[in-house]
Design a protein around this motif. Structure first.
Motif, PDB file in Angstrom:
ATOM      1  N   LYS A 164      84.342 -17.892 -63.220  1.00  0.00           N
ATOM      2  CA  LYS A 164      83.682 -18.260 -61.971  1.00  0.00           C
ATOM      3  C   LYS A 164      82.358 -17.514 -61.873  1.00  0.00           C
ATOM      4  N   LYS A 166      79.272 -15.811 -59.961  1.00  0.00           N
ATOM      5  CA  LYS A 166      79.084 -15.072 -58.713  1.00  0.00           C
ATOM      6  C   LYS A 166      78.133 -15.848 -57.823  1.00  0.00           C
ATOM      7  N   LYS A 167      78.396 -15.777 -56.520  1.00  0.00           N
ATOM      8  CA  LYS A 167      77.504 -16.440 -55.569  1.00  0.00           C
ATOM      9  C   LYS A 167      76.181 -15.699 -55.534  1.00  0.00           C
ATOM     10  N   ARG A 168      75.131 -16.472 -55.570  1.00  0.00           N
ATOM     11  CA  ARG A 168      73.803 -15.869 -55.465  1.00  0.00           C
ATOM     12  C   ARG A 168      73.490 -15.587 -54.008  1.00  0.00           C
ATOM     13  N   GLN A 171      72.810 -18.549 -51.760  1.00  0.00           N
ATOM     14  CA  GLN A 171      73.964 -19.311 -51.298  1.00  0.00           C
ATOM     15  C   GLN A 171      74.608 -18.630 -50.102  1.00  0.00           C
ATOM     16  N   ILE A 172      74.591 -17.336 -50.116  1.00  0.00           N
ATOM     17  CA  ILE A 172      75.209 -16.585 -49.022  1.00  0.00           C
ATOM     18  C   ILE A 172      74.375 -16.701 -47.753  1.00  0.00           C
ATOM     19  N   ASN A 177      74.293 -26.675 -50.139  1.00  0.00           N
ATOM     20  CA  ASN A 177      74.783 -26.865 -51.491  1.00  0.00           C
ATOM     21  C   ASN A 177      73.880 -27.792 -52.284  1.00  0.00           C
ATOM     22  N   THR A 180      70.950 -25.776 -53.685  1.00  0.00           N
ATOM     23  CA  THR A 180      71.314 -24.869 -54.762  1.00  0.00           C
ATOM     24  C   THR A 180      71.775 -25.626 -55.989  1.00  0.00           C
TER      25      THR A 180
END
Length: 190
Positions: A164, A166-168, A171-172, A177, A180
């Motif tokens: 998986k 990691k969320k950048r 995105q946080i 969506n 991104t």
């Protein structure tokens, strides 16, 4: 443990109405420990099972002599009790997630079960006085073995295990969506 054994253990742990202490004696009686959580019960059972496995070796192996090779042998020994069908390379269903018919491929322990078991045994080892540096359950050889089992089972079932991402931070922070995903596609194309 069977339900009957569990009920028997519970009934023996609780005092019957005839053996309850009188109110003035209650302060001097020992308090009963709270029941273990499911995780703690599993950890204790796993630790006892591993200890029994070491005792049954010829010659018996003490915990102080135990190393990662004993742990690897234990994990391989547990495969005979597995419930996960792992197709062999020559099987016609190799790589199919939902095979249409039964085959003679072996049942093995699922990777996730082995991973959880090692986590519990690693914690139990340290709780029983072992140092983290000498913990045979934390050895690099164990991590390699688990990774190989994971990859082998993924290939046999046709399930690609992908790490998986990691969320950048973008995105946080709330970028949609669509924005991104289009950025990700552009990055892949370049």
């Amino acid at each position: 443990m069977s339900t009957a054994q569990l009920q028997n253990d519970l009934s023996s742990a609780q005092p019957s109405s005839s053996s309850r202490p009188a109110p003035d004696q209650h302060a001097s009686s020992a308090t009963v420990a709270a029941p273990l959580s499911r995780y703690e019960s599993q950890k204790k059972r796993d630790w006892n099972t591993f200890g029994q496995y070491l005792k049954n070796q010829t010659p018996p192996v003490s915990l102080s002599q135990c190393n990662f090779n004993h742990v690897l042998e234990f994990l391989r020994y547990l495969d005979q009790f597995g419930k996960t069908k792992v197709h062999m390379n020559g099987c016609i269903f190799f790589g199919q997630p939902d095979p249409p018919a039964p085959c003679t491929c072996p049942l093995r322990q699922a990777w996730g079960s082995l991973d959880a078991l090692i986590g519990r045994l690693r914690a139990a080892y340290e709780e029983h006085g072992g140092s983290p540096e000498s913990n045979p359950f934390g050895s690099g050889a164990i991590r390699v073995y688990l990774r190989e089992v994971k990859e082998c089972q993924a290939k046999a079932r046709g399930i690609p295990y992908t790490k998986k991402k990691k969320k950048r931070s973008s995105q946080i922070k709330g970028i949609s969506n669509h924005d991104t995903s289009s950025k990700s596609l552009k990055q892949l194309a370049s």
